[in-house]
Design a protein around this motif. Sequence first.
Motif, PDB file in Angstrom:
ATOM      1  N   PHE A 148      -2.142  10.718 -14.974  1.00 20.86           N
ATOM      2  CA  PHE A 148      -2.663  10.354 -13.645  1.00 20.86           C
ATOM      3  C   PHE A 148      -2.379   8.882 -13.356  1.00 20.86           C
ATOM      4  O   PHE A 148      -1.948   8.125 -14.235  1.00 20.86           O
ATOM      5  N   VAL A 149      -2.639   8.480 -12.106  1.00 18.89           N
ATOM      6  CA  VAL A 149      -2.654   7.054 -11.751  1.00 18.89           C
ATOM      7  C   VAL A 149      -3.909   6.744 -10.945  1.00 18.89           C
ATOM      8  O   VAL A 149      -4.360   7.554 -10.140  1.00 18.89           O
ATOM      9  N   TRP A 150      -4.437   5.553 -11.208  1.00 19.67           N
ATOM     10  CA  TRP A 150      -5.516   4.994 -10.386  1.00 19.67           C
ATOM     11  C   TRP A 150      -4.855   3.907  -9.546  1.00 19.67           C
ATOM     12  O   TRP A 150      -4.260   2.982 -10.081  1.00 19.67           O
ATOM     13  N   LEU A 151      -4.932   4.068  -8.221  1.00 22.96           N
ATOM     14  CA  LEU A 151      -4.304   3.095  -7.329  1.00 22.96           C
ATOM     15  C   LEU A 151      -5.351   2.384  -6.488  1.00 22.96           C
ATOM     16  O   LEU A 151      -6.281   3.009  -5.982  1.00 22.96           O
ATOM     17  N   SER A 152      -5.180   1.076  -6.350  1.00 20.69           N
ATOM     18  CA  SER A 152      -6.009   0.323  -5.407  1.00 20.69           C
ATOM     19  C   SER A 152      -5.367   0.398  -4.034  1.00 20.69           C
ATOM     20  O   SER A 152      -4.137   0.381  -3.919  1.00 20.69           O
ATOM     21  N   ILE A 153      -6.197   0.477  -3.005  1.00 14.58           N
ATOM     22  CA  ILE A 153      -5.696   0.394  -1.628  1.00 14.58           C
ATOM     23  C   ILE A 153      -6.489  -0.712  -0.929  1.00 14.58           C
ATOM     24  O   ILE A 153      -7.365  -1.330  -1.537  1.00 14.58           O
ATOM     25  N   GLY A 154      -6.184  -0.979   0.333  1.00 15.14           N
ATOM     26  CA  GLY A 154      -6.929  -2.005   1.067  1.00 15.14           C
ATOM     27  C   GLY A 154      -6.704  -3.392   0.483  1.00 15.14           C
ATOM     28  O   GLY A 154      -5.639  -3.701  -0.035  1.00 15.14           O
ATOM     29  N   SER A 155      -7.740  -4.251   0.549  1.00 16.96           N
ATOM     30  CA  SER A 155      -7.572  -5.650   0.107  1.00 16.96           C
ATOM     31  C   SER A 155      -7.268  -5.730  -1.383  1.00 16.96           C
ATOM     32  O   SER A 155      -6.523  -6.599  -1.824  1.00 16.96           O
ATOM     33  N   GLN A 156      -7.836  -4.786  -2.183  1.00 14.76           N
ATOM     34  CA  GLN A 156      -7.497  -4.767  -3.611  1.00 14.76           C
ATOM     35  C   GLN A 156      -6.030  -4.389  -3.788  1.00 14.76           C
ATOM     36  O   GLN A 156      -5.335  -4.957  -4.633  1.00 14.76           O
ATOM     37  N   GLY A 157      -5.558  -3.452  -2.985  1.00 19.33           N
ATOM     38  CA  GLY A 157      -4.150  -3.051  -3.055  1.00 19.33           C
ATOM     39  C   GLY A 157      -3.208  -4.153  -2.610  1.00 19.33           C
ATOM     40  O   GLY A 157      -2.070  -4.235  -3.069  1.00 19.33           O
ATOM     41  N   ARG A 158      -3.701  -5.017  -1.720  1.00 20.76           N
ATOM     42  CA  ARG A 158      -2.868  -6.139  -1.243  1.00 20.76           C
ATOM     43  C   ARG A 158      -3.041  -7.383  -2.118  1.00 20.76           C
ATOM     44  O   ARG A 158      -2.443  -8.411  -1.851  1.00 20.76           O
ATOM     45  N   LYS A 159      -3.900  -7.295  -3.115  1.00 25.11           N
ATOM     46  CA  LYS A 159      -4.220  -8.443  -3.991  1.00 25.11           C
ATOM     47  C   LYS A 159      -4.720  -9.629  -3.162  1.00 25.11           C
ATOM     48  O   LYS A 159      -4.284 -10.766  -3.326  1.00 25.11           O
ATOM     49  N   GLU A 160      -5.650  -9.322  -2.244  1.00 25.72           N
ATOM     50  CA  GLU A 160      -6.201 -10.372  -1.374  1.00 25.72           C
ATOM     51  C   GLU A 160      -7.719 -10.466  -1.526  1.00 25.72           C
ATOM     52  O   GLU A 160      -8.397 -10.983  -0.651  1.00 25.72           O
ATOM     53  N   GLN A 161      -8.239  -9.961  -2.632  1.00 20.55           N
ATOM     54  CA  GLN A 161      -9.689  -9.883  -2.766  1.00 20.55           C
ATOM     55  C   GLN A 161     -10.242 -11.084  -3.535  1.00 20.55           C
ATOM     56  O   GLN A 161     -10.565 -11.003  -4.704  1.00 20.55           O
ATOM     57  N   LEU A 162     -10.352 -12.210  -2.839  1.00 17.54           N
ATOM     58  CA  LEU A 162     -10.937 -13.397  -3.477  1.00 17.54           C
ATOM     59  C   LEU A 162     -12.462 -13.284  -3.531  1.00 17.54           C
ATOM     60  O   LEU A 162     -13.088 -13.791  -4.446  1.00 17.54           O
ATOM     61  N   LEU A 163     -13.029 -12.628  -2.525  1.00 16.92           N
ATOM     62  CA  LEU A 163     -14.479 -12.454  -2.476  1.00 16.92           C
ATOM     63  C   LEU A 163     -14.845 -11.066  -3.002  1.00 16.92           C
ATOM     64  O   LEU A 163     -13.998 -10.186  -3.114  1.00 16.92           O
ATOM     65  N   LEU A 164     -16.122 -10.896  -3.301  1.00 15.70           N
ATOM     66  CA  LEU A 164     -16.593  -9.587  -3.765  1.00 15.70           C
ATOM     67  C   LEU A 164     -16.800  -8.663  -2.558  1.00 15.70           C
ATOM     68  O   LEU A 164     -17.912  -8.483  -2.087  1.00 15.70           O
ATOM     69  N   THR A 165     -15.697  -8.127  -2.033  1.00 15.62           N
ATOM     70  CA  THR A 165     -15.816  -7.178  -0.916  1.00 15.62           C
ATOM     71  C   THR A 165     -15.855  -5.762  -1.501  1.00 15.62           C
ATOM     72  O   THR A 165     -15.909  -5.582  -2.712  1.00 15.62           O
ATOM     73  N   ASP A 166     -15.832  -4.748  -0.628  1.00 16.34           N
ATOM     74  CA  ASP A 166     -15.991  -3.383  -1.138  1.00 16.34           C
ATOM     75  C   ASP A 166     -14.720  -2.884  -1.826  1.00 16.34           C
ATOM     76  O   ASP A 166     -13.655  -3.471  -1.692  1.00 16.34           O
ATOM     77  N   GLN A 167     -14.883  -1.800  -2.594  1.00 12.70           N
ATOM     78  CA  GLN A 167     -13.755  -1.252  -3.358  1.00 12.70           C
ATOM     79  C   GLN A 167     -13.086  -0.119  -2.589  1.00 12.70           C
ATOM     80  O   GLN A 167     -13.735   0.657  -1.900  1.00 12.70           O
ATOM     81  N   ASP A 168     -11.759  -0.046  -2.712  1.00 11.24           N
ATOM     82  CA  ASP A 168     -10.973   1.039  -2.100  1.00 11.24           C
ATOM     83  C   ASP A 168      -9.985   1.537  -3.145  1.00 11.24           C
ATOM     84  O   ASP A 168      -9.245   0.738  -3.725  1.00 11.24           O
ATOM     85  N   SER A 169      -9.955   2.864  -3.361  1.00  3.77           N
ATOM     86  CA  SER A 169      -9.056   3.381  -4.415  1.00  3.77           C
ATOM     87  C   SER A 169      -8.726   4.846  -4.155  1.00  3.77           C
ATOM     88  O   SER A 169      -9.426   5.540  -3.416  1.00  3.77           O
TER      89      SER A 169
END
Length: 638
Positions: free
Chosen positions: A364-385
């Motif tokens: 399998f693969v676990w993929l980040s999407i959204g700000s985590q997927g863009r590697k733009e998560q400097l703050l503790l925002t919500d998770q997208d996967s």
Amino acid sequence: MNTIAENIADFLKEYPPFDNLTFQELSAIATNIRVLNLDKNETLFQINDKLHDCFYVVASGTINLSVIADAEETLLNKCHTGDVLGLRPFFAKNNYMMTAKSREDSIVYGIPITTFRPFVANNPDVLNFLLESFATNTWNPKEKESLRGKLANDNVFNLDQKSEMQYFQSLNYNRSPLTASINDTAKDVAVLMTENATTSVTICQDQLPIGIITHSDMCSKIATGQFPLTVTMKAIMSSPVVTVVENISLAEAQLLMLKNNVTHLCVTLDGTDKSVIKGVISEHDLIIAQANNPGVLIKEIKRASSPKDLKHIRERLTELIQNSIHKNIPLSNINNIASEINSAILKRAVELSILELGSPLARFVWLSIGSQGRKEQLLLTDQDSILIFEDVLPDKYRDVRDYFLKLGKRTTATLEKVGYELCPNGHMASNILWCKSLTDWTKQYDSWMNTPGENSNDLSSIFFDLELVFGEKKIFEAIENVISKNQEHNSLFFDFLGNDALRKNSPLTFFKKFALEEEEPYKGKFDIKTRALMPLIDGARLFALHFNIKGLNNTYSRFKQLAIIDSKHSDIYLNCAEAFLTLSKFRVNEGLKNENSGQYISMNELSKLDKEKLKNALAPMKDLEELIKSNFKLTQFS
């Protein structure tokens, strides 16, 4: 002078940094050089070896430099004739962090540090070359741009990134330093040091630092009987002191200690010896600080055994980000470091779930999407996967899917404990909609891209910001290929995404004032995420998909790449890249100040200058909007 030393001096003068020294200086160095003959595959030094008392220059042959990452040895670089290596003893106290091994029969010159140090201290060009070589992990800093790209492709979190961090990593040090006067005796000061368990006392006159006495001074001058216990500080203190400003970085402190051949720095109000002392930085503080660099944090993440451990590391990352912002380090640099640490935390959360549930029932693969997927998560925002598992036989499908849903639930629960909130829209691998087989995901992307708008309420463009966190790379590549195939000549899909990008509310009113929220609880605040950042993020993604740019998810990087690919519009892309960094910094500052996502900016707390900066950063959005309309032949209402 003997012939061998003369030949060595002749050789050295052809290569940096030795070309900055006179032949006379090189001759003095050459007489102390050790000549080492290495057989093929012989090790010069290896990871965790104690530091040697010299550094090395390759005289002939090739030396391979490698590191161990994830139990695999990875070649970092090859050192050829004239290249410098093994500089760690100059700048650090801990053991070697890489292995140097000859690729063929080689000759290496060992240059003793004690012999070379005086030439470094008196020659800033030599010092800067060595410091930059060490910090960038390159053998000739002039080649660092081409080399850095090569290192980045090795997927090794290497010294390049860790040492880059040292330039903006702040230090913890003694902020309540002990002080004494020039008339205090050695005995008085020794008692003071013993009672306070400290290694130094600053000697002050009229509250200004004029000298320092250290534990080693006491050992070398008093314990040896050179001076009596009744001697005053005036006679034995080291003077003048080396003074620095309060927010000095780790690398800057190392550099100053090296330049001045001292073991302590005095921190003063304005960085000079004409202002009040605020603290003392010791060599020991530098060693402790190195334990807080990103490489060490990543090692700790790999060893973490609970959400609590990961939460503690994430808090340290927040401190690191805060210090870096405070020191005005470029946001793109901070982002690079933070994204590596965030990714490592996400990966470890998946690993901890597997340790609890047992081995996966399929690949399998676990993929980040959204700000985590863009590697733009400097703050503790919500998770997208999302989670994609390989196709299995029908009779096994339910068991396999149930296992991965459990894995998704455990992992998202762990990440919630670390501080990443659950996605309010349910875009997570714990949701049955986003945890399915490769065939089901292929159908999903086919449907989204070929019939957008039909039953596509669930289509969010963040599903096209994908970052591999854990698992089988081939499955990830299969989905990338599905996206790539579907976007060819697909005007319907781009029409949909283009209109979606244009649909965001304008950040300014008709009268060019900020469009503020009208409803509580954010009434009177500016939604910087939705009104300012999202249009740029959507625009960068849209054009990256259109030009089939792969492997770049980050908005800033996408705009920079677009400026190269679509050069006739490069000004628009570059302006958008800078605007994105400026707006992100506003959001990060707001989030760090209020310990939240930073989405809503309190305009009444901004200075007039900041409001002007914010408004200027919104200007490129209009050009981007026009470019989207003309490129995809859209009106906002199509």
